[in-house]
Enzyme design. Sequence first.
Site, PDB file in Angstrom:
ATOM      1  N   ASP A  30       0.820  -1.201   0.000  1.00 54.88           N
ATOM      2  CA  ASP A  30       0.000   0.000   0.000  1.00 54.88           C
ATOM      3  C   ASP A  30       0.860   1.259   0.000  1.00 54.88           C
ATOM      4  O   ASP A  30       0.555   2.244  -0.692  1.00 54.88           O
ATOM      5  CB  ASP A  30      -0.934   0.018   1.213  1.00 54.88           C
ATOM      6  CG  ASP A  30      -1.978  -1.079   1.180  1.00 54.88           C
ATOM      7  OD1 ASP A  30      -2.361  -1.492   0.068  1.00 54.88           O
ATOM      8  OD2 ASP A  30      -2.398  -1.539   2.265  1.00 54.88           O
ATOM      9  N   LYS A  31       1.931   1.242   0.762  1.00 56.87           N
ATOM     10  CA  LYS A  31       2.796   2.413   0.823  1.00 56.87           C
ATOM     11  C   LYS A  31       3.586   2.596  -0.467  1.00 56.87           C
ATOM     12  O   LYS A  31       3.886   3.721  -0.872  1.00 56.87           O
ATOM     13  CB  LYS A  31       3.748   2.304   2.022  1.00 56.87           C
ATOM     14  CG  LYS A  31       3.146   2.844   3.295  1.00 56.87           C
ATOM     15  CD  LYS A  31       3.032   4.352   3.206  1.00 56.87           C
ATOM     16  CE  LYS A  31       1.765   4.837   3.897  1.00 56.87           C
ATOM     17  NZ  LYS A  31       1.224   6.062   3.342  1.00 56.87           N
ATOM     18  N   GLU A  69      -7.362  10.737 -12.892  1.00 58.86           N
ATOM     19  CA  GLU A  69      -7.754  11.893 -13.699  1.00 58.86           C
ATOM     20  C   GLU A  69      -6.682  12.971 -13.566  1.00 58.86           C
ATOM     21  O   GLU A  69      -6.404  13.432 -12.453  1.00 58.86           O
ATOM     22  CB  GLU A  69      -9.100  12.447 -13.238  1.00 58.86           C
ATOM     23  CG  GLU A  69     -10.272  11.493 -13.420  1.00 58.86           C
ATOM     24  CD  GLU A  69     -10.301  10.393 -12.387  1.00 58.86           C
ATOM     25  OE1 GLU A  69     -10.477   9.214 -12.776  1.00 58.86           O
ATOM     26  OE2 GLU A  69     -10.119  10.692 -11.196  1.00 58.86           O
ATOM     27  N   ASP A 259       0.966  -9.592  -1.372  1.00 60.93           N
ATOM     28  CA  ASP A 259      -0.309  -8.939  -1.105  1.00 60.93           C
ATOM     29  C   ASP A 259      -0.489  -7.803  -2.101  1.00 60.93           C
ATOM     30  O   ASP A 259       0.475  -7.127  -2.461  1.00 60.93           O
ATOM     31  CB  ASP A 259      -0.328  -8.396   0.322  1.00 60.93           C
ATOM     32  CG  ASP A 259      -1.720  -8.011   0.797  1.00 60.93           C
ATOM     33  OD1 ASP A 259      -2.691  -8.285   0.072  1.00 60.93           O
ATOM     34  OD2 ASP A 259      -1.823  -7.419   1.888  1.00 60.93           O
ATOM     35  N   ALA A 260      -1.689  -7.590  -2.548  1.00 62.11           N
ATOM     36  CA  ALA A 260      -1.976  -6.465  -3.431  1.00 62.11           C
ATOM     37  C   ALA A 260      -1.869  -5.156  -2.657  1.00 62.11           C
ATOM     38  O   ALA A 260      -2.064  -5.115  -1.439  1.00 62.11           O
ATOM     39  CB  ALA A 260      -3.367  -6.610  -4.045  1.00 62.11           C
ATOM     40  N   ARG A 265      -4.891   3.308   1.256  1.00 60.87           N
ATOM     41  CA  ARG A 265      -5.417   2.266   2.142  1.00 60.87           C
ATOM     42  C   ARG A 265      -4.730   2.274   3.505  1.00 60.87           C
ATOM     43  O   ARG A 265      -4.972   1.395   4.323  1.00 60.87           O
ATOM     44  CB  ARG A 265      -5.276   0.894   1.474  1.00 60.87           C
ATOM     45  CG  ARG A 265      -6.255  -0.118   2.014  1.00 60.87           C
ATOM     46  CD  ARG A 265      -6.527  -1.267   1.071  1.00 60.87           C
ATOM     47  NE  ARG A 265      -5.319  -1.980   0.672  1.00 60.87           N
ATOM     48  CZ  ARG A 265      -5.323  -3.006  -0.184  1.00 60.87           C
ATOM     49  NH1 ARG A 265      -6.462  -3.403  -0.716  1.00 60.87           N
ATOM     50  NH2 ARG A 265      -4.211  -3.606  -0.508  1.00 60.87           N
ATOM     51  N   LYS A 266      -3.875   3.258   3.754  1.00 59.97           N
ATOM     52  CA  LYS A 266      -3.212   3.364   5.055  1.00 59.97           C
ATOM     53  C   LYS A 266      -3.417   4.757   5.640  1.00 59.97           C
ATOM     54  O   LYS A 266      -2.482   5.395   6.130  1.00 59.97           O
ATOM     55  CB  LYS A 266      -1.715   3.052   4.909  1.00 59.97           C
ATOM     56  CG  LYS A 266      -1.430   1.568   4.707  1.00 59.97           C
ATOM     57  CD  LYS A 266      -1.715   0.763   5.959  1.00 59.97           C
ATOM     58  CE  LYS A 266      -1.526  -0.728   5.767  1.00 59.97           C
ATOM     59  NZ  LYS A 266      -2.628  -1.345   4.994  1.00 59.97           N
ATOM     60  N   LYS A 290      -7.746  19.466  -3.872  1.00 59.28           N
ATOM     61  CA  LYS A 290      -8.528  18.449  -3.175  1.00 59.28           C
ATOM     62  C   LYS A 290      -8.412  18.708  -1.675  1.00 59.28           C
ATOM     63  O   LYS A 290      -7.370  18.482  -1.067  1.00 59.28           O
ATOM     64  CB  LYS A 290      -8.035  17.042  -3.493  1.00 59.28           C
ATOM     65  CG  LYS A 290      -8.513  16.468  -4.813  1.00 59.28           C
ATOM     66  CD  LYS A 290      -7.885  17.098  -6.007  1.00 59.28           C
ATOM     67  CE  LYS A 290      -8.222  16.350  -7.291  1.00 59.28           C
ATOM     68  NZ  LYS A 290      -7.720  17.064  -8.480  1.00 59.28           N
TER      69      LYS A 290
END
Length: 412
Positions: A30-31, A69, A259-260, A265-266, A290
């Site tokens: 994830d990182k 995007e 792992d994907a 996600r963190k 944003k």
Amino acid sequence: MEVGDVSVYSFTHADRLLFTSESVTEGHPDKLCDQVSDAVLDAILTDDPDARVACETATTTGTVLVAGEVTTSAYVDVNHIVRGVVRDIGYTNADYGFDYQTCGVLTAIKEQSPDIAAGVDEALEAKEGMDAHEIGAGDQGMMFGFAVKETPELMPMPITLAHRVAKELAAARKARRLSFLRPDGKSQVTVEYRHGRPHRVDKVVVAAQHDPDVAQTTIREGIEEEVIKRAIPAELLDRGTRFIINATGRFVIGGPMGDAGLTGRKIIVDTYGGYARHGGGAFSGKDPTKVDRSAAYAARYIAKNVVMAGLAERFEVQLAYVIGLARPISLNVETYGTAVVPDALILQLIEKHLDLRPHAIISRFRLQRPIYRQTAAYGHFGRADLDLPWERTDLATTLARDAGVAPPVAAT
């Protein structure tokens, strides 16, 4: 009440409470994705500070997908950026099952939706003649900022120590103090609180990817001495502190091979380790229009300066925005009974000294610069190793003066 290691979650009333936070190394899947997304963002901002970027990355065995995007006049070589990040992290050996030379890189990028752009380019306030040329928030949502007098960084101690352990795990690998380590890894630190204050470290958990032919005793002894005891001050460790290292007994298959991974996600690792609330928006890969990124940074700045000013020992602020509007639709503060002045006064001072429209936040912290990849591992807040504008306490003296309290000893 307390049963075993289960504690009542009340920092103000519990005689003894255990609180745990986790971190991950830059080699965690994830990182890795967060770092790729922010590396792409930095590359675009280098040539086009006004670009609109929402860059998402996913990875699995042998593959990195970059999607999102992007509206920009700049050209960036996404393939080159991805491979550079993967190499820098340490995936340089095909034996790891994933490396920068052989991984496939896929891209699926299109322009920002014109429906969204219409609200960002010109805020509703500008359209109604109230704030000329003002841009609107790039999304709706709520953001939280937090600070507490537990560490010099004014961060919760559990997440601060978890980050230190994860960083030291990576440092031991890169310096080859522990040559058997591989890039993936996680840390978890449980701090015992007594009457609302950190007292000791109760448990330290480390999961460290390693070469296959290394004895578990070697791994555990090495990590205990070269990672944990370097990262955590000795006065916080005692004979009751428990070290749990590679609890499954083996961690050879890791990274995208094991792992994907996915950008965003963190988010609890990125912020306060679960100690404070989180609005839900991720940071990495997003340009500063944003607000789930830029306003979260502004909220941390507010909280840190309020605590540094001595107005409260523990402080949380919430902002909320609507897409296409410039001004936040709500502003709320929580001092957990630690304030030395009324909460209403703190709220008035924030509104007096902080312009929280997106353009003002971007200008105040100079957020259109390529500063983001460095934040994509080991937390966006409390980073004494980085010169991040939202971590400065240059407003603390002014807040203290206007609140009528003694000025802070030091502000940066």
